[in-house]
Design a protein around this motif. Structure first.
Motif, PDB file in Angstrom:
ATOM      1  N   VAL A 121       0.855  -1.185   0.000  1.00 33.80           N
ATOM      2  CA  VAL A 121       0.000   0.000   0.000  1.00 33.80           C
ATOM      3  C   VAL A 121       0.889   1.231   0.000  1.00 33.80           C
ATOM      4  O   VAL A 121       1.811   1.347   0.808  1.00 33.80           O
ATOM      5  CB  VAL A 121      -0.939   0.004   1.218  1.00 33.80           C
ATOM      6  CG1 VAL A 121      -1.732   1.321   1.284  1.00 33.80           C
ATOM      7  CG2 VAL A 121      -1.893  -1.183   1.161  1.00 33.80           C
ATOM      8  N   ARG A 122       0.610   2.134  -0.921  1.00 34.59           N
ATOM      9  CA  ARG A 122       1.355   3.388  -1.002  1.00 34.59           C
ATOM     10  C   ARG A 122       0.465   4.533  -0.534  1.00 34.59           C
ATOM     11  O   ARG A 122      -0.672   4.673  -0.984  1.00 34.59           O
ATOM     12  CB  ARG A 122       1.813   3.648  -2.441  1.00 34.59           C
ATOM     13  CG  ARG A 122       2.582   4.963  -2.618  1.00 34.59           C
ATOM     14  CD  ARG A 122       2.882   5.220  -4.084  1.00 34.59           C
ATOM     15  NE  ARG A 122       3.629   6.446  -4.276  1.00 34.59           N
ATOM     16  CZ  ARG A 122       3.905   6.987  -5.461  1.00 34.59           C
ATOM     17  NH1 ARG A 122       3.498   6.372  -6.574  1.00 34.59           N
ATOM     18  NH2 ARG A 122       4.586   8.114  -5.557  1.00 34.59           N
ATOM     19  N   SER A 123       0.973   5.345   0.368  1.00 34.81           N
ATOM     20  CA  SER A 123       0.261   6.516   0.852  1.00 34.81           C
ATOM     21  C   SER A 123       0.688   7.726   0.035  1.00 34.81           C
ATOM     22  O   SER A 123       1.881   7.999  -0.113  1.00 34.81           O
ATOM     23  CB  SER A 123       0.566   6.752   2.333  1.00 34.81           C
ATOM     24  OG  SER A 123      -0.036   7.939   2.800  1.00 34.81           O
ATOM     25  N   VAL A 124      -0.289   8.440  -0.499  1.00 30.96           N
ATOM     26  CA  VAL A 124      -0.029   9.572  -1.393  1.00 30.96           C
ATOM     27  C   VAL A 124      -0.748  10.811  -0.867  1.00 30.96           C
ATOM     28  O   VAL A 124      -1.933  10.753  -0.524  1.00 30.96           O
ATOM     29  CB  VAL A 124      -0.511   9.254  -2.834  1.00 30.96           C
ATOM     30  CG1 VAL A 124      -0.356  10.467  -3.738  1.00 30.96           C
ATOM     31  CG2 VAL A 124       0.246   8.063  -3.393  1.00 30.96           C
ATOM     32  N   ARG A 125      -0.056  11.924  -0.801  1.00 33.00           N
ATOM     33  CA  ARG A 125      -0.668  13.173  -0.367  1.00 33.00           C
ATOM     34  C   ARG A 125      -1.606  13.708  -1.454  1.00 33.00           C
ATOM     35  O   ARG A 125      -1.226  13.754  -2.620  1.00 33.00           O
ATOM     36  CB  ARG A 125       0.405  14.218  -0.061  1.00 33.00           C
ATOM     37  CG  ARG A 125       1.326  13.870   1.108  1.00 33.00           C
ATOM     38  CD  ARG A 125       2.525  14.789   1.097  1.00 33.00           C
ATOM     39  NE  ARG A 125       3.436  14.579   2.211  1.00 33.00           N
ATOM     40  CZ  ARG A 125       4.392  13.658   2.250  1.00 33.00           C
ATOM     41  NH1 ARG A 125       4.543  12.825   1.235  1.00 33.00           N
ATOM     42  NH2 ARG A 125       5.196  13.565   3.295  1.00 33.00           N
TER      43      ARG A 125
END
Length: 809
Positions: free
Chosen positions: A64-68
């Motif tokens: 899972v990648r967290s992106v602003r």
């Protein structure tokens, strides 16, 4: 001009002022837009990964990648998947906000997804996906009356949900249901909802009482979470849910004061027991006031084991309903697995040995530390026939007091400093006797391979020597997926083969497979981002040659600084921003940070990130050298490191600024007050400026005592400071020297900060303003200590860049 009528002169002057003002406004607007566009580039390039998993069934790596998302002021989450030998990642899938956490099963055949309801966030379901996560088999309601929010704390906190070995049950932590309360004036006849109806145990008038309608939390970051967590097991075949009851407890569930908080649970290899961490929340008389837990790894905790075989038997029945009088099916009492250790956390089981045994490992502090983070050891015990051999628990990696120059591998000249980490990777074992762990090693984050058989420690290096590495997952063939990052490189992913990982000497990635690039993900519609950012600034790590002398301390302790230099052709002789980290017991690392890249490459500033004495990653002796010397030793290390850089001749020695948050803000305030002519501009975020006024209002009063006085905090009592202690705290504080400040200073405050109350920064702001020192205050209503809100983070870093532009350029 002398011959023009007065009115004409006035009109001409007025027109000229308007024209100049308009040009200035347009210029500022243009600069602001350019700054925003550049910032968008750097945050969009960040690759922040969690929940990595390798599926043996599909031979696929997922994470899972967290992106602003600046436009929506939130972080969006995307699921990335890379099938075996694929040349590109599959198109990422966005996970909607209702998904709390995904938990793939060990085989990869099933995926558990905890979700909240659209109309009622407190209504939670568990979705079970099978066939490799393709088929939604069932949805299980998690009753509100059983527990509150399910915990999905993946970053070294209370842990997350875990499948059992047979993939028929899941253990998870959730908030304890608080006692039921109502107003003194509540009318039972008006309650139409069964959930709100009063019962015999409803506490009338208890709505505003701590321990009843209100709860005492674990402070910063956890203020909206119940402090007491219980462990639950859900049987995914029968859909039945039960609480694990044979756990540490003071037995009083009529209040949320006291008792224990449970988390970081894992299953034993036979699936008959659960091993977990129990934090004293007042039940063990060591925490009469709950202190802040985030970033504070020295809070008393025990490793425990509870049998759950009988609980599983009950849950496996189709009509499970526990009888109050049925004690014959209760599992045996819990066991404490770490009786001689004050802090134990992050348990992990090894694969099966050839003789059928297993090994349980965990992080431990046999030698307790009073700093918020310190050097952990790695302990192990044999698990035989479903039983732990507690008496045989032994140390695999001891806590390191000082790096041993004869220990072998080095990073930037520093030998192995010990294990400075808050958790072990979820899948860390390469074989029954070899595992990988991440540690802060000087100014870098590195992987080490540890043998629980011969206790050897070998460096695993993916990328260059100064890159920071993180283990993502271990594949079924024994290879390891490793993420590598550097200040000037957002990320690179490697798959290191098993043969390399079994080397008897330092392991590098020369035979590793470089995985496809994870491309930037635009953070805002404001501007188009670059596909592959070309970061042209350089990275180096320097050792401080002449460490300032302090009587009674080891003069051989290492002080390092990370130096980021902008492109010398574009920015010759650049100004410098000195960056002291917070903590103080943390460290700046060589990992990619959008803010550093923004200031260095785009802003044209050299950044000097100083890891002063007291930083982690240099041995426990360095950590413990600082308490009682805060604001003195750490400050002198920073000045000495900056002086050393000035002598190199590669930066402008007349244009030096300083920027720090929390303890880094404390040092920024000290630097500009004790060295008033040294720094031409300063920026601070949630700074500590007056420890004497902070000690009774922070969630970590122990920090105020230990860092100021150097004496251990008494866990089993809570008392206000004495007159003498208040004087010592004041003397240690920057506010003592505030009268000398003349450096233009920007201050950013999260008004919901429980760690360093906003009143601290306000004290400094009003003091400087009253003296006529140029100052600017930024306040963010909904942000806490980190100022981590997406919009707030962007706003304050762009403001910081523009502040330094104004005073250093």
């Amino acid at each position: 001009m002398a011959f023009l009528p007065a009115i004409a002169v006035a009109l001409l002057v007025h027109t000229t002022i308007i024209s100049q003002s308009t040009r200035s406004s347009l210029s500022m607007s243009s600069t602001a837009a350019t700054d925003a566009s550049a910032y968008n580039d750097y945050v969009s390039a960040a690759v922040e990964i969690s929940q990595a998993h390798f599926s043996p069934l599909t031979q696929t790596l997922s994470f899972v990648r967290s992106v602003r998302d600046i436009d929506s002021n939130k972080r969006r989450k995307y699921l990335y998947s890379l099938p075996n030998n694929a040349e590109h990642f599959l198109p990422p899938t966005e996970l909607n906000d209702r998904i709390k956490i995904r938990v793939p099963s060990p085989s990869g055949d099933k995926v558990a997804v905890f979700v909240t309801h659209d109309s009622d966030p407190q209504l939670q379901h568990l979705e079970i996906w099978t066939c490799g996560g393709q088929f939604l088999e069932q949805r299980i309601l998690l009753p509100k009356k059983l527990h509150g929010n399910v915990i999905a704390d993946t970053a070294g906190g209370f842990g997350r949900s875990v499948w059992n070995p047979s993939e028929t049950a899941i253990v998870y932590a959730a908030e304890r249901v608080a006692p039921k309360t109502c107003s003194f004036f509540a009318d039972p006849e008006e309650e139409t909802n069964d959930e709100n109806k009063q019962s015999a145990d409803t506490v009338r008038g208890g709505e505003n009482t701590i321990g009843l309608g209100k709860t005492e939390s674990w402070g910063e970051k956890y203020s909206k979470q119940s402090a007491l967590l219980d462990l639950f097991v859900v049987h995914t075949v029968t859909r039945q849910i039960g609480r694990i009851e044979n756990v540490p407890t003071d037995g009083d569930r009529s209040t949320t004061l006291g008792d224990y908080t449970l988390g970081q649970a894992i299953w034993s290899p036979d699936g008959d027991s659960v091993v977990y961490v129990a934090w004293d929340a007042g039940g063990g008389q060591q925490m009469p006031r709950r202190l802040g837990l985030t970033y504070c790894m020295q809070r008393p905790s025990q490793l425990c084991r509870s049998r759950v075989g009988r609980l599983l038997q009950r849950l496996s029945g189709s009509n499970y309903q526990k009888s109050v009088d049925d004690q014959t099916c209760t599992d045996e009492p819990y066991q404490v697995l770490s009786p001689d250790v004050r802090v134990a956390r992050s348990p992990r089981f090894s694969p099966t040995h050839d003789d059928g045994l297993h090994t349980l490992i965990f992080l431990s502090a046999r030698r307790p530390f009073d700093s918020h983070l310190g050097c952990f050891g790695l302990d192990a015990m044999i698990w035989k026939n479903g039983e732990p051999i507690i008496e045989g628990c032994y140390s695999v990696v001891p806590q390191v007091w000082k790096p041993d120059s004869d220990a072998g591998d080095t990073v930037a000249g520093l030998p192995f400093p010990g294990l400075f980490t808050v958790e072990l990777p979820e899948t860390c074992f390469l074989s029954p006797f070899l595992l990988l762990a991440t540690t802060q090693w000087g100014s870098c984050q590195k992987l080490v391979r540890i043998s629980i058989a011969d206790k050897s420690i070998i460096l695993v290096n993916a990328g260059s020597e100064l890159d920071s590495n993180t283990l993502l997952a271990i594949a079924s063939d024994g290879s390891a997926f490793i993420a590598s990052t550097a200040s000037n490189s957002p990320h690179c992913l490697f798959r290191v083969p098993e043969s390399s990982l079994r080397s008897e000497s330092a392991i590098d990635a020369s035979h590793a497979v470089v995985l496809p690039q994870v491309l930037p993900c635009s953070a805002s519609r404001f501007s188009v981002v670059n596909k592959l950012p070309n970061l042209g600034f350089t990275l180096d790590v320097h050792k401080l040659e002449d460490v300032p002398v302090f009587p009674g301390t080891d003069q051989e302790l290492t002080v390092q600084s990370i130096l980021l230099m902008p492109n010398k052709n574009q920015f010759p002789n650049p100004p410098v921003i000195v960056v002291p980290h917070g903590g103080p017991h943390s460290a700046s690392s060589t990992a990619y940070l959008p803010s550093n890249a923004f200031l260095c490459e785009y802003g044209g500033y050299a950044l000097l990130l100083v890891n002063y004495r007291g930083s982690v990653g240099f041995g426990q002796a360095s950590v413990e050298a600082l308490p009682s010397r805060c604001g003195d030793m750490d400050l002198k290390d920073i000045i000495a490191a900056t002086d050393q850089l000035k002598e190199s001749g590669i930066v402008d020695t007349e244009r030096i600024g300083i920027c720090g948050g929390s303890h880094g803000g404390f040092l920024t305030a000290h630097a500009t007050s004790q060295y008033p002519d040294y720094f031409k501009a300063a920026a601070m975020r949630n700074p500590v400026v007056n420890i004497a006024s902070m000690v009774t209002s922070t969630d970590i009063p122990d920090w105020c005592y230990y860092e100021t006085l150097g004496t251990p905090y008494h866990w089993n009592e809570y008392r206000p400071p004495t007159k003498e202690e208040l004087v010592a705290m004041y003397d240690c504080s920057p506010v003592k020297h505030v009268g000398a400040v003349k450096t233009p200073t920007l201050i950013a405050l999260g008004l919901s900060d429980l760690r360093v109350p906003p009143s601290q920064g306000m004290e400094w702001y009003h003091s400087l303003r009253s003296k006529g020192v140029p100052t600017k205050l930024l306040t963010y209503d909904d942000d806490d200590h980190a100022i981590g809100g997406v919009v707030s983070e962007a706003d304050h870093w762009i403001n910081i860049k523009q502040w330094f532009d104004q005073y250093l350029k």
